[in-house]
Design an enzyme around this catalytic site. Structure first.
Site, PDB file in Angstrom:
ATOM      1  N   ASP A  49      -1.939  -3.500  14.297  1.00 33.13           N
ATOM      2  CA  ASP A  49      -2.907  -3.795  15.347  1.00 33.13           C
ATOM      3  C   ASP A  49      -3.004  -5.314  15.460  1.00 33.13           C
ATOM      4  O   ASP A  49      -2.189  -6.058  14.882  1.00 33.13           O
ATOM      5  CB  ASP A  49      -4.261  -3.112  15.066  1.00 33.13           C
ATOM      6  CG  ASP A  49      -5.011  -3.718  13.883  1.00 33.13           C
ATOM      7  OD1 ASP A  49      -4.443  -4.613  13.204  1.00 33.13           O
ATOM      8  OD2 ASP A  49      -6.151  -3.308  13.630  1.00 33.13           O
ATOM      9  N   HIS A  50      -4.000  -5.801  16.188  1.00 36.14           N
ATOM     10  CA  HIS A  50      -4.140  -7.254  16.390  1.00 36.14           C
ATOM     11  C   HIS A  50      -4.344  -7.996  15.073  1.00 36.14           C
ATOM     12  O   HIS A  50      -3.833  -9.099  14.895  1.00 36.14           O
ATOM     13  CB  HIS A  50      -5.299  -7.539  17.352  1.00 36.14           C
ATOM     14  CG  HIS A  50      -6.594  -6.926  16.919  1.00 36.14           C
ATOM     15  ND1 HIS A  50      -6.822  -5.561  16.992  1.00 36.14           N
ATOM     16  CD2 HIS A  50      -7.714  -7.462  16.381  1.00 36.14           C
ATOM     17  CE1 HIS A  50      -8.035  -5.299  16.528  1.00 36.14           C
ATOM     18  NE2 HIS A  50      -8.588  -6.437  16.149  1.00 36.14           N
ATOM     19  N   CYS A  64      -2.961  -3.634   9.248  1.00 33.07           N
ATOM     20  CA  CYS A  64      -4.207  -3.860   9.983  1.00 33.07           C
ATOM     21  C   CYS A  64      -5.070  -4.758   9.098  1.00 33.07           C
ATOM     22  O   CYS A  64      -4.572  -5.302   8.109  1.00 33.07           O
ATOM     23  CB  CYS A  64      -4.895  -2.555  10.366  1.00 33.07           C
ATOM     24  SG  CYS A  64      -5.481  -1.539   9.006  1.00 33.07           S
ATOM     25  N   THR A 111      -7.749  -4.309   6.962  1.00 34.17           N
ATOM     26  CA  THR A 111      -7.938  -3.857   5.578  1.00 34.17           C
ATOM     27  C   THR A 111      -6.812  -2.953   5.090  1.00 34.17           C
ATOM     28  O   THR A 111      -6.741  -2.654   3.900  1.00 34.17           O
ATOM     29  CB  THR A 111      -9.226  -3.025   5.471  1.00 34.17           C
ATOM     30  OG1 THR A 111      -9.110  -1.910   6.376  1.00 34.17           O
ATOM     31  CG2 THR A 111     -10.468  -3.842   5.820  1.00 34.17           C
ATOM     32  N   GLY A 112      -6.025  -2.440   6.003  1.00 33.61           N
ATOM     33  CA  GLY A 112      -5.026  -1.421   5.672  1.00 33.61           C
ATOM     34  C   GLY A 112      -5.586  -0.007   5.724  1.00 33.61           C
ATOM     35  O   GLY A 112      -4.837   0.973   5.704  1.00 33.61           O
ATOM     36  N   GLY A 127      -7.601   1.776   8.091  1.00 34.14           N
ATOM     37  CA  GLY A 127      -7.443   2.583   9.308  1.00 34.14           C
ATOM     38  C   GLY A 127      -6.013   3.059   9.479  1.00 34.14           C
ATOM     39  O   GLY A 127      -5.765   4.226   9.845  1.00 34.14           O
ATOM     40  N   MET A 128      -5.070   2.191   9.195  1.00 28.66           N
ATOM     41  CA  MET A 128      -3.655   2.567   9.309  1.00 28.66           C
ATOM     42  C   MET A 128      -3.302   3.660   8.301  1.00 28.66           C
ATOM     43  O   MET A 128      -2.590   4.616   8.615  1.00 28.66           O
ATOM     44  CB  MET A 128      -2.754   1.350   9.090  1.00 28.66           C
ATOM     45  CG  MET A 128      -2.734   0.370  10.249  1.00 28.66           C
ATOM     46  SD  MET A 128      -2.010   1.122  11.725  1.00 28.66           S
ATOM     47  CE  MET A 128      -1.712  -0.343  12.722  1.00 28.66           C
ATOM     48  N   HIS A 181       5.441   5.781  -8.874  1.00 26.91           N
ATOM     49  CA  HIS A 181       4.645   6.974  -9.157  1.00 26.91           C
ATOM     50  C   HIS A 181       4.385   7.830  -7.925  1.00 26.91           C
ATOM     51  O   HIS A 181       4.237   9.047  -8.050  1.00 26.91           O
ATOM     52  CB  HIS A 181       3.281   6.575  -9.738  1.00 26.91           C
ATOM     53  CG  HIS A 181       3.370   6.041 -11.141  1.00 26.91           C
ATOM     54  ND1 HIS A 181       2.278   5.925 -11.971  1.00 26.91           N
ATOM     55  CD2 HIS A 181       4.426   5.563 -11.854  1.00 26.91           C
ATOM     56  CE1 HIS A 181       2.655   5.428 -13.142  1.00 26.91           C
ATOM     57  NE2 HIS A 181       3.956   5.184 -13.088  1.00 26.91           N
ATOM     58  N   ARG A 234       7.875  13.608 -13.980  1.00 26.77           N
ATOM     59  CA  ARG A 234       6.525  14.173 -13.824  1.00 26.77           C
ATOM     60  C   ARG A 234       5.890  13.746 -12.503  1.00 26.77           C
ATOM     61  O   ARG A 234       5.053  14.453 -11.935  1.00 26.77           O
ATOM     62  CB  ARG A 234       5.636  13.783 -15.010  1.00 26.77           C
ATOM     63  CG  ARG A 234       5.294  12.302 -15.078  1.00 26.77           C
ATOM     64  CD  ARG A 234       4.559  11.959 -16.368  1.00 26.77           C
ATOM     65  NE  ARG A 234       4.070  10.587 -16.401  1.00 26.77           N
ATOM     66  CZ  ARG A 234       4.829   9.526 -16.645  1.00 26.77           C
ATOM     67  NH1 ARG A 234       6.120   9.668 -16.867  1.00 26.77           N
ATOM     68  NH2 ARG A 234       4.302   8.304 -16.665  1.00 26.77           N
ATOM     69  N   HIS A 235       6.309  12.572 -12.004  1.00 23.08           N
ATOM     70  CA  HIS A 235       5.734  12.097 -10.740  1.00 23.08           C
ATOM     71  C   HIS A 235       6.233  12.924  -9.560  1.00 23.08           C
ATOM     72  O   HIS A 235       5.520  13.079  -8.570  1.00 23.08           O
ATOM     73  CB  HIS A 235       6.053  10.618 -10.542  1.00 23.08           C
ATOM     74  CG  HIS A 235       5.529   9.767 -11.648  1.00 23.08           C
ATOM     75  ND1 HIS A 235       4.177   9.655 -11.915  1.00 23.08           N
ATOM     76  CD2 HIS A 235       6.159   9.025 -12.588  1.00 23.08           C
ATOM     77  CE1 HIS A 235       3.994   8.874 -12.968  1.00 23.08           C
ATOM     78  NE2 HIS A 235       5.180   8.473 -13.397  1.00 23.08           N
TER      79      HIS A 235
HETATM   80  C1  RB5 Z   1      -9.960  -4.579  13.308  1.00 24.56           C
HETATM   81  O1  RB5 Z   1     -11.036  -5.424  13.468  1.00 24.56           O
HETATM   82  C2  RB5 Z   1     -10.026  -3.840  11.976  1.00 24.56           C
HETATM   83  O2  RB5 Z   1     -11.101  -2.948  11.987  1.00 24.56           O
HETATM   84  C3  RB5 Z   1      -8.737  -3.114  11.697  1.00 24.56           C
HETATM   85  O3  RB5 Z   1      -7.694  -4.033  11.696  1.00 24.56           O
HETATM   86  C4  RB5 Z   1      -8.624  -2.401  10.362  1.00 24.56           C
HETATM   87  O4  RB5 Z   1      -9.024  -3.224   9.320  1.00 24.56           O
HETATM   88  C5  RB5 Z   1      -9.217  -1.064  10.291  1.00 24.56           C
HETATM   89  O5  RB5 Z   1      -9.077  -0.338   9.309  1.00 24.56           O
END
Ligand code: RB5
Length: 148
Positions: free
Chosen positions: A10-11, A67, A69-70, A72-73, A100, A134-135
């Site tokens: 995303d952006h 994204c 925080t990672g 949402g993706m 793992h 095992r993994h």
């Molecule tokens: C965008 O502002 C932010 O919410 C998105 O990039 C991501 O961190 C969501 O999980």
């Protein structure tokens, strides 16, 4: 044959996505960029769905999502069968996600890693094999269709 690696963001992940694409090119991979194509505000799920679908269908073996925080993706990508999307914020986590968890999608928290850290995490994820053993049993239990 040269492996094609999918990448999308995303952006919030756009700038780091561009850096990782350069690194992947230097490492000799083909890259299929599924967007976004600017730092204009977007919705992460619009980019995670197409990438995860392709990995789930076996059209590509590996993909990268970015994204802020990672999270949402990873939420979105992990809804697809056979997709194991791991958020990795340092090379050690990326290594374990491969050894793992056999992570086939790397998810980067772009607002919390530098460009150099992002490239190191990427290289570690690319280079680390799945340990199996095992993994493998544990990874097989992830797919809900295979539960009793
Ligand atoms: C965008 O502002 C932010 O919410 C998105 O990039 C991501 O961190 C969501 O999980």
């Amino acid at each position: 044959m040269t492996e094609t690696i999918l990448i999308a963001s995303d952006h919030a992940g756009f700038a780091l996505k561009e850096k990782l694409e350069q690194a992947l090119g230097t490492l000799g991979f083909d890259v299929q960029d599924l967007g976004t194509n600017s730092a204009d505000s977007t919705d992460y799920a619009d980019y995670a769905h197409p990438l995860a679908q392709k990995v789930s269908d076996g059209e590509a073996k590996r993909g990268i999502l970015l994204c802020g925080t990672g999270l949402g993706m990873s939420y979105t990508a992990n809804r697809y069968p056979h997709v194991r999307a791991a958020v990795a914020w340092n090379p050690e986590v990326a290594k374990l996600a491969r050894e793992h968890n056999d992570a086939n999608v790397l998810v980067l928290p772009a607002r919390f890693v530098s460009d150099a850290e992002g490239v190191e995490i990427l290289k570690t994820w690319l280079d680390t094999p799945f340990e199996g053993g095992r993994h493998a049993r544990r990874v097989e239990k992830i797919e809900r269709d295979e539960q009793p």
